[in-house]
Structures are given as structure tokens and as C-alpha cells.
Write a protein that holds these residues in place. Structure first.
Motif, PDB file in Angstrom:
ATOM      1  N   ILE A 115       0.846  -1.197   0.000  1.00 31.05           N
ATOM      2  CA  ILE A 115       0.000   0.000   0.000  1.00 31.05           C
ATOM      3  C   ILE A 115       0.876   1.239   0.000  1.00 31.05           C
ATOM      4  O   ILE A 115       0.640   2.183  -0.773  1.00 31.05           O
ATOM      5  N   ALA A 116       1.908   1.248   0.840  1.00 29.51           N
ATOM      6  CA  ALA A 116       2.812   2.399   0.927  1.00 29.51           C
ATOM      7  C   ALA A 116       3.460   2.683  -0.427  1.00 29.51           C
ATOM      8  O   ALA A 116       3.539   3.843  -0.853  1.00 29.51           O
ATOM      9  N   ALA A 117       3.903   1.641  -1.101  1.00 28.32           N
ATOM     10  CA  ALA A 117       4.529   1.826  -2.416  1.00 28.32           C
ATOM     11  C   ALA A 117       3.530   2.388  -3.413  1.00 28.32           C
ATOM     12  O   ALA A 117       3.859   3.284  -4.197  1.00 28.32           O
ATOM     13  N   HIS A 118       2.300   1.892  -3.359  1.00 22.29           N
ATOM     14  CA  HIS A 118       1.288   2.329  -4.319  1.00 22.29           C
ATOM     15  C   HIS A 118       0.878   3.789  -4.117  1.00 22.29           C
ATOM     16  O   HIS A 118       0.706   4.528  -5.089  1.00 22.29           O
ATOM     17  N   ILE A 119       0.716   4.195  -2.856  1.00 19.02           N
ATOM     18  CA  ILE A 119       0.278   5.573  -2.603  1.00 19.02           C
ATOM     19  C   ILE A 119       1.454   6.513  -2.353  1.00 19.02           C
ATOM     20  O   ILE A 119       1.259   7.687  -2.049  1.00 19.02           O
ATOM     21  N   GLU A 120       2.674   5.968  -2.500  1.00 15.66           N
ATOM     22  CA  GLU A 120       3.906   6.743  -2.331  1.00 15.66           C
ATOM     23  C   GLU A 120       3.950   7.423  -0.970  1.00 15.66           C
ATOM     24  O   GLU A 120       4.053   8.647  -0.854  1.00 15.66           O
ATOM     25  N   ALA A 121       3.843   6.604   0.075  1.00 18.72           N
ATOM     26  CA  ALA A 121       3.874   7.093   1.443  1.00 18.72           C
ATOM     27  C   ALA A 121       4.684   6.110   2.289  1.00 18.72           C
ATOM     28  O   ALA A 121       5.015   5.023   1.833  1.00 18.72           O
ATOM     29  N   SER A 122       4.972   6.524   3.502  1.00 15.49           N
ATOM     30  CA  SER A 122       5.711   5.633   4.408  1.00 15.49           C
ATOM     31  C   SER A 122       4.772   4.588   5.001  1.00 15.49           C
ATOM     32  O   SER A 122       3.544   4.756   4.994  1.00 15.49           O
ATOM     33  N   GLY A 123       5.352   3.532   5.521  1.00 21.78           N
ATOM     34  CA  GLY A 123       4.562   2.504   6.192  1.00 21.78           C
ATOM     35  C   GLY A 123       3.802   3.077   7.376  1.00 21.78           C
ATOM     36  O   GLY A 123       2.665   2.688   7.648  1.00 21.78           O
ATOM     37  N   ARG A 124       4.425   4.008   8.075  1.00 24.45           N
ATOM     38  CA  ARG A 124       3.765   4.642   9.226  1.00 24.45           C
ATOM     39  C   ARG A 124       2.545   5.441   8.778  1.00 24.45           C
ATOM     40  O   ARG A 124       1.503   5.417   9.434  1.00 24.45           O
ATOM     41  N   THR A 125       2.659   6.131   7.654  1.00 22.79           N
ATOM     42  CA  THR A 125       1.522   6.882   7.120  1.00 22.79           C
ATOM     43  C   THR A 125       0.387   5.933   6.775  1.00 22.79           C
ATOM     44  O   THR A 125      -0.778   6.210   7.055  1.00 22.79           O
ATOM     45  N   VAL A 126       0.716   4.802   6.191  1.00 20.56           N
ATOM     46  CA  VAL A 126      -0.302   3.793   5.853  1.00 20.56           C
ATOM     47  C   VAL A 126      -0.992   3.310   7.119  1.00 20.56           C
ATOM     48  O   VAL A 126      -2.222   3.219   7.169  1.00 20.56           O
ATOM     49  N   GLN A 127      -0.223   3.032   8.160  1.00 13.69           N
ATOM     50  CA  GLN A 127      -0.806   2.587   9.422  1.00 13.69           C
ATOM     51  C   GLN A 127      -1.752   3.642   9.996  1.00 13.69           C
ATOM     52  O   GLN A 127      -2.831   3.306  10.499  1.00 13.69           O
ATOM     53  N   ARG A 128      -1.367   4.920   9.903  1.00 12.63           N
ATOM     54  CA  ARG A 128      -2.239   5.994  10.396  1.00 12.63           C
ATOM     55  C   ARG A 128      -3.515   6.083   9.568  1.00 12.63           C
ATOM     56  O   ARG A 128      -4.606   6.267  10.117  1.00 12.63           O
ATOM     57  N   GLU A 129      -3.396   5.948   8.251  1.00 15.45           N
ATOM     58  CA  GLU A 129      -4.586   6.021   7.395  1.00 15.45           C
ATOM     59  C   GLU A 129      -5.527   4.850   7.680  1.00 15.45           C
ATOM     60  O   GLU A 129      -6.747   5.022   7.733  1.00 15.45           O
ATOM     61  N   ILE A 130      -4.965   3.676   7.880  1.00 12.64           N
ATOM     62  CA  ILE A 130      -5.798   2.515   8.208  1.00 12.64           C
ATOM     63  C   ILE A 130      -6.503   2.748   9.533  1.00 12.64           C
ATOM     64  O   ILE A 130      -7.701   2.466   9.666  1.00 12.64           O
ATOM     65  N   ALA A 131      -5.804   3.293  10.507  1.00  9.69           N
ATOM     66  CA  ALA A 131      -6.420   3.581  11.807  1.00  9.69           C
ATOM     67  C   ALA A 131      -7.551   4.599  11.655  1.00  9.69           C
ATOM     68  O   ALA A 131      -8.607   4.465  12.289  1.00  9.69           O
TER      69      ALA A 131
END
Length: 78
Positions: free
Chosen positions: A32-48
Motif C-alpha cells: 500500500i505504501a509503495a502504491h500511494i507513495e507514502a511511508s509505512g507509518r503513514t499507511v498505518q495511520r490512514e488505516i487507523a
């Protein structure tokens, strides 16, 4: 917008919809991070944030809520 059960319609950002779509497709946080060009932490925050908006306690519950709401196709295709 999405309606979950008897809850009112909820509004997700474009990024949140992209994360949800990828999550429903089985993507990992790293994918997901690679696809949306974000960090893994950002992905975790978005999922939360999506979990909070949907009132879903787990990722599986997010996907189940999306399916029950009939939004799986919309989540997959944006």
C-alpha cells in the motif's frame, strides 16, 4: 460515500479510499505504501483513521463492513 449498517453515510478522503481499496485487494502495508507513495507509518495511520470512521475494530472488520455495505466494487475501483 459509504453507509455501514445503520450508521450514517461516511466520507473518506481519496487517500483513505485508495488504502481501503488496496486493503480489500489483500495488499500488505508495504505494498500500500509503495502504491500511494507514502511511508509505512503513514499507511498505518490512514488505516487507523478508516477503522475509526467505519467503526471497525480490526482490518477484517473494515473489509467485512465494506462488503456488507455493497461497496467492495467501489472500494476496488475507486
Amino acid at each position: 460515500m459509504m453507509t455501514i449498517g445503520d450508521a450514517p453515510r461516511v466520507e473518506l478522503t481519496d487517500r483513505q479510499r485508495a488504502v481501503l481499496r488496496l486493503l480489500c485487494a489483500g495488499a500488505t502495508d508495504r505494498q500500500i505504501a509503495a502504491h500511494i507513495e507514502a511511508s509505512g507509518r503513514t499507511v498505518q495511520r490512514e488505516i487507523a483513521r478508516v477503522r475509526a470512521v467505519l467503526g471497525a475494530p480490526t482490518r477484517a472488520a473494515m473489509i467485512a463492513a465494506t462488503v456488507r455495505a455493497g461497496e467492495l466494487d467501489a472500494a476496488r475501483h475507486g
